[in-house]
Design a protein around this motif. Sequence first.
Motif, mmCIF file in Angstrom:
data_model
loop_
_atom_site.group_PDB
_atom_site.id
_atom_site.type_symbol
_atom_site.label_atom_id
_atom_site.label_comp_id
_atom_site.label_asym_id
_atom_site.label_seq_id
_atom_site.Cartn_x
_atom_site.Cartn_y
_atom_site.Cartn_z
ATOM 1 N N PRO A 156 86.661 37.411 78.615
ATOM 2 C CA PRO A 156 86.546 36.551 77.631
ATOM 3 C C PRO A 156 85.981 35.037 78.148
ATOM 4 N N TRP A 157 85.684 34.267 77.397
ATOM 5 C CA TRP A 157 84.656 33.200 77.453
ATOM 6 C C TRP A 157 85.696 31.918 78.211
ATOM 7 N N LYS A 181 80.997 43.696 80.606
ATOM 8 C CA LYS A 181 80.388 43.061 79.439
ATOM 9 C C LYS A 181 80.806 41.895 79.269
ATOM 10 N N PRO A 183 81.455 37.879 77.979
ATOM 11 C CA PRO A 183 81.667 37.191 76.775
ATOM 12 C C PRO A 183 80.230 36.541 76.143
ATOM 13 N N GLU A 184 79.969 36.998 74.769
ATOM 14 C CA GLU A 184 78.762 36.429 74.247
ATOM 15 C C GLU A 184 78.759 34.782 74.106
ATOM 16 N N GLY A 214 80.371 41.593 71.147
ATOM 17 C CA GLY A 214 81.318 42.450 71.343
ATOM 18 C C GLY A 214 81.328 43.732 70.292
ATOM 19 N N GLY A 218 79.815 45.765 73.298
ATOM 20 C CA GLY A 218 81.067 46.186 73.636
ATOM 21 C C GLY A 218 81.577 47.347 72.974
ATOM 22 N N VAL A 222 82.765 50.780 75.226
ATOM 23 C CA VAL A 222 84.176 51.458 75.223
ATOM 24 C C VAL A 222 84.296 52.748 74.403
ATOM 25 N N PHE A 232 90.494 45.059 79.810
ATOM 26 C CA PHE A 232 90.198 44.188 78.846
ATOM 27 C C PHE A 232 90.993 42.957 78.736
ATOM 28 N N GLY A 234 91.286 39.465 76.580
ATOM 29 C CA GLY A 234 90.863 38.759 75.068
ATOM 30 C C GLY A 234 91.565 38.826 74.113
ATOM 31 N N THR A 238 91.333 42.191 68.898
ATOM 32 C CA THR A 238 90.164 43.140 69.753
ATOM 33 C C THR A 238 90.623 44.247 70.532
ATOM 34 N N ILE A 242 89.998 48.151 70.906
ATOM 35 C CA ILE A 242 89.255 49.068 72.009
ATOM 36 C C ILE A 242 90.296 50.025 72.213
#
Length: 490
Positions: A156-157, A181, A183-184, A214, A218, A222, A232, A234, A238, A242
Amino acid sequence: MTDTRAVVAGVEVSLDHWIGGKRVSSADRFANASPIDGADLGAVAAGGQAEADMAVEAASAAYPAWAALGPQGRLPILRKFAEGILARGKDIAAVESADNGSLLMGNLHRMVPRAAQNISFFAQWALGLNDHVIDHDEVVNNVRYDPSGVAALITPWNAPMMLTTWKVGPALAAGNTIVIKPPEWAPLTCSLLADIAHEAGVPAGVLNVLQGIGEDAGDALVNNRDLARISFTGSTDTAKIIGQAAARSITAMSSELGGKSPFIVCADADLDAAAQTVAGQYINAGQVCLAGTRILVEASIEAQFLEKVRAAAAQMTVGDPRLATTRVGPLIHPEHFARVSGFVERAKAAGAQVLWGGAQSDAGDLYFQPTMFAGVKLEDEISQKEVFGPVLTWQTFTSDEEAIAIANGTEYGLAGTLFCGNEARAMRIAEQVVAGTLWVNCFFVRDLAAPFGGSRLSGIGREGGTHSFDFYCDIKNIAVRKGSFANKGA
Ligand code: ADP
């Protein structure tokens, strides 16, 4: 392939993927802006199915040689990796602040050393994993921690570097290869991590970074059938998505999710320390999954304690997270700002009383005032849902049973904090609160050897020390009949 670079906080950062020891670009890009002032931080590669497959293939190809090195063979490389993180500490701290708005000083003095430790600690711990022997009358059980394959790490961010290395450390030490992956909303420090790993001698394909959204990158990752593990951190929603992908291929998944953690203050506690710690929940604008956001105060000290917390909260300067005097930086993204504001406005409309804050700060677009709500009921949205902003609620209790009932009265069970002067009472309460971690007269102290994770909707599994390897490894028992060999062999 090109390598698109940006200069962020004076540091050059690649905006592309890192796959198989090379920078890999994507035609699709996504915008990344700093929450501090909206500055454009460059268009980052947005991976999809092709890039996700390429990353898993690279990790699969690198796996046999990395696994074969054993913990001893991996140790010097991972130590160098940890040293590299420390050596680039200033760059990492500055880029993280620019990217997610977290406090620069906290990044420099706590996050960076911790990120390095996450790598070196688990590399060292792995050396002792295969020492466990269970001696039975006729059989010796040799417990082996074997590598499991390719692990997908989705982060996560709110604390990307710290939470990514918390997974990278044990996953690599276990002998797995990885696809991260990032976080965007905060993709940049993970890109630096790839450079540092490469310079430290982590072989091509062992650590891969797949940038992207994601739901695209993402999701493609997954759903790849060649994964052995998915780790994971987050949101709960989500994790449910996943988890379905993991279930289709029986891929082991660990998840560390949201929280709505209680912060209980007993009348005989050190109220000054407790008040400072309550105010500390506003740090990083409350974008901390472990934050104790529901303040539960013994009624007999309510008035006195409220004044202490009010005074401590007033010291929580809101502003530019790069300044040493700032305690509360911006929220990460306009979408998240709208989400936090929505919770606050709905709480007000439902009759909650604003003790302080309750609105945007004049520090800038994404800055929100440290907020405290009283007059809330346990069933209210503001008491039940994770806000992930600088928003706390205030309730009182008159008996330990009541405190415990309120503490346990949400769907979450990530953490809890208790300030209490009486040891026996503290332990009685602590034992009854549902939480992965319960801090007593302290907060946020996390020993890397201790189990960490959440109960209920806060997650599945525990990581930390051997618990991390229980997840990342295939554990095998070699059960040998005693005295059954004619000779010892070579
Ligand atoms: P938050 O609410 O903290 O933004 P998310 O759970 O949305 O948390 O995001 C955490 C991480 O999960 C991010 O790296 C994000 O890109 C990723 N992610 C989001 N949706 C998916 C998905 N459907 N599949 C895989 N990863 C996802």
